[in-house]
Design a protein around this motif. Structure first.
Motif, PDB file in Angstrom:
ATOM      1  N   ARG A  77      49.674  -0.293  -4.587  1.00  0.00           N
ATOM      2  CA  ARG A  77      48.605  -1.279  -5.433  1.00  0.00           C
ATOM      3  C   ARG A  77      49.076  -2.573  -5.562  1.00  0.00           C
ATOM      4  O   ARG A  77      48.141  -3.267  -5.873  1.00  0.00           O
ATOM      5  CB  ARG A  77      48.918  -0.420  -6.854  1.00  0.00           C
ATOM      6  N   GLY A  78      50.281  -2.885  -5.386  1.00  0.00           N
ATOM      7  CA  GLY A  78      50.472  -4.514  -5.718  1.00  0.00           C
ATOM      8  C   GLY A  78      50.097  -5.191  -4.309  1.00  0.00           C
ATOM      9  O   GLY A  78      49.760  -6.421  -4.442  1.00  0.00           O
ATOM     10  N   HIS A  79      50.322  -4.696  -3.269  1.00  0.00           N
ATOM     11  CA  HIS A  79      50.201  -5.418  -1.978  1.00  0.00           C
ATOM     12  C   HIS A  79      48.913  -4.946  -1.140  1.00  0.00           C
ATOM     13  O   HIS A  79      48.686  -5.370  -0.070  1.00  0.00           O
ATOM     14  CB  HIS A  79      51.360  -5.369  -1.228  1.00  0.00           C
ATOM     15  N   GLY A  80      48.271  -4.119  -1.701  1.00  0.00           N
ATOM     16  CA  GLY A  80      47.017  -3.550  -1.102  1.00  0.00           C
ATOM     17  C   GLY A  80      45.720  -4.301  -1.254  1.00  0.00           C
ATOM     18  O   GLY A  80      46.161  -5.144  -2.001  1.00  0.00           O
ATOM     19  N   ARG A  81      44.716  -3.445  -1.253  1.00  0.00           N
ATOM     20  CA  ARG A  81      43.518  -4.271  -1.700  1.00  0.00           C
ATOM     21  C   ARG A  81      43.578  -4.808  -3.046  1.00  0.00           C
ATOM     22  O   ARG A  81      42.791  -5.743  -3.644  1.00  0.00           O
ATOM     23  CB  ARG A  81      42.341  -3.174  -1.295  1.00  0.00           C
ATOM     24  N   ARG A  82      43.828  -3.862  -3.861  1.00  0.00           N
ATOM     25  CA  ARG A  82      44.077  -4.223  -5.354  1.00  0.00           C
ATOM     26  C   ARG A  82      44.614  -5.477  -5.893  1.00  0.00           C
ATOM     27  O   ARG A  82      44.316  -6.175  -6.799  1.00  0.00           O
ATOM     28  CB  ARG A  82      44.368  -2.891  -6.265  1.00  0.00           C
ATOM     29  N   GLN A  83      45.848  -5.730  -5.435  1.00  0.00           N
ATOM     30  CA  GLN A  83      46.621  -6.851  -5.446  1.00  0.00           C
ATOM     31  C   GLN A  83      46.941  -6.978  -7.053  1.00  0.00           C
ATOM     32  O   GLN A  83      46.928  -7.838  -7.785  1.00  0.00           O
ATOM     33  CB  GLN A  83      45.838  -8.021  -5.120  1.00  0.00           C
ATOM     34  N   GLN A  84      47.564  -5.808  -7.430  1.00  0.00           N
ATOM     35  CA  GLN A  84      47.900  -5.706  -8.788  1.00  0.00           C
ATOM     36  C   GLN A  84      49.424  -6.381  -9.213  1.00  0.00           C
ATOM     37  O   GLN A  84      50.294  -5.575  -8.792  1.00  0.00           O
ATOM     38  CB  GLN A  84      47.757  -4.222  -9.582  1.00  0.00           C
ATOM     39  N   ASP A  85      49.305  -7.581  -9.700  1.00  0.00           N
ATOM     40  CA  ASP A  85      50.715  -8.065  -9.870  1.00  0.00           C
ATOM     41  C   ASP A  85      51.709  -7.379 -10.648  1.00  0.00           C
ATOM     42  O   ASP A  85      53.011  -7.179 -10.105  1.00  0.00           O
ATOM     43  CB  ASP A  85      50.498  -9.571 -10.583  1.00  0.00           C
ATOM     44  N   ARG A  86      51.368  -6.721 -11.493  1.00  0.00           N
ATOM     45  CA  ARG A  86      52.289  -5.626 -12.413  1.00  0.00           C
ATOM     46  C   ARG A  86      52.774  -4.501 -11.417  1.00  0.00           C
ATOM     47  O   ARG A  86      54.220  -4.358 -11.679  1.00  0.00           O
ATOM     48  CB  ARG A  86      51.658  -5.135 -13.666  1.00  0.00           C
TER      49      ARG A  86
END
Length: 409
Positions: A77-86
């Protein structure tokens, strides 16, 4: 007599299945590695003869199971398409924690247990519990220290580098090097400003950034990168791309660095002149640039040196140390690189050594070429640095022979 071409064909035929098997094994690595990182510490700490009360054993096992499931999900989730920082922060922290726990569970699980057995300390349960508390104590200490090391402003590492072809007029040229700042999910705008303030105290003639500015697009990380615009250099500020730029719109980073007053050396060079002597300062795109699919992006050393007098000394910026083979073949005098982070979390440097010819510091390649590999100014992913301190580097170029070696300033 056996035909040479037939022998080569047979050789190649035997080599292809080996490569295919290796590729098949590598596919399973992302699945196997997380299991090992969490299962080994779980076994060593909880199920290797400690005989903990059932609630402790079950609760501890559940905790490791949660880590095993959570880490890959948050990393994706953090490094895939979503790029969610948390999610990236959680995943990276779990990755670093599991690596430290795994390392010291293996080391102390074998060595300390053996030492306790030889010394005849207690019974099996006592020895197992001593190992558990030792691993937890060492891991907690290293993670706390490693976090502080990762978040601090790096110390300056000063190094005199002799370049035999450097003219006397350029003797004493001061080159400041920062690299792998990796602005990312953890907001480090204040840290960035303090790094730039320290660079400005070095009175450098030339300031270099050898790539991996950030994880994320220039638009997203602009606030953290903005202090780079305050960096001062007597002659020039130059920059080359790293592999992480090609994960997130490299051209956006090239444009932002240009806007901040840095000169992107994308397969080109500039001349630094002083006292009647000249130094060629060249730069190439990262070696991963061509596979990124971005038009015009590739590592092209011949293009970087086009038009330069071959009798002049050359300082080359290339993000990855592995570019040194091409630099040596071209007779480059000094290559500046980053990328390795010095391993970042011990003993990861052993894995880095499989891919790169140098881990950190100054090394010689061939009869003329030297390579300086920085451990990096920031950190990637896990917010820890264990036995691999970050650095801002000041290289003082000297004409003639007889290097004095590195020292901290």
């Amino acid at each position: 007599m056996t035909d040479t071409s037939e022998a080569r064909s047979a050789d190649g035929a035997a080599h292809v299945p080996q490569q295919s098997r290796l590729r098949r094994l590598m596919r399973y690595l992302p699945l196997v590695a997380p299991v090992l990182l969490w299962a080994v510490p779980c076994w060593v700490l909880l199920h290797a003869g400690q005989h903990w009360p059932l609630p402790v054993a079950l609760g501890g096992t559940a905790l490791f199971a949660v880590g095993l499931v959570t880490m890959p999900i948050t990393m994706m989730r953090g490094h895939g398409r979503r790029q969610q920082d948390r999610a990236a922060i959680v995943g990276a922290t779990l990755l670093g924690t599991s690596w430290v726990l795994f390392t010291w569970s293996v080391l102390l699980g074998v060595l300390l247990r053996l030492a306790l057995t030889v010394a005849d300390v207690g019974d099996g349960r006592t020895r197992a519990r001593i190992v558990t508390w030792a691993v937890l104590g060492v891991a907690a200490t290293l993670l706390a220290w490693g976090y502080a090391e990762a978040r601090r402003v790096p110390r300056v590492r000063r190094l005199d580098v002799q370049l035999p072809r450097l003219g006397a007029g350029l003797d004493g040229t001061r080159v400041a090097l920062i690299t792998d700042t990796h602005y990312g999910p953890l907001d480090r705008a204040r840290w960035s400003a303090r790094v730039c303030e320290k660079v400005n105290t070095l009175d450098a003639d030339l300031v270099c950034h050898t790539g991996d500015i950030a994880d994320g697009t220039a638009e997203r990380r602009r606030a953290q990168a903005a202090p780079l615009g305050t960096v001062r250099a007597a002659r020039a500020k130059v920059y080359v791309t790293g592999n992480h730029e090609y994960y997130s719109e490299a051209q956006g980073w090239v444009d932002l660095m240009d806007e901040l007053g840095w000169e992107p050396l994308r397969n080109r060079h500039l001349l630094l002149e002083r006292g009647g002597d000249t130094l060629v300062v060249a730069g190439v795109d990262d070696v991963t640039a061509e596979s990124s699919g971005l038009v015009g992006h590739r590592a092209h050393l011949a293009g970087a040196l086009a038009g330069a007098d071959p009798d002049l000394p050359v300082l080359l910026l290339a993000h990855q140390p592995k570019f040194i083979d091409r630099a040596t073949a071209a007779g480059i005098d000094l290559q500046l690189s980053g990328h390795t982070h010095g391993g970042q979390i011990w003993p990861f440097h052993h894995l880095v050594g499989i891919d790169q010819p140098a881990l950190a510091g100054l090394s010689r390649h061939g009869t003329r070429t030297q390579l300086y590999t920085s451990r990096g100014t920031g950190f990637w992913g896990p917010p820890f640095r264990v036995f691999a301190p970050s650095e801002i580097t000041l290289l003082v170029l000297r004409s003639g022979e007889g290097a004095t070696g590195p020292r901290n300033a």
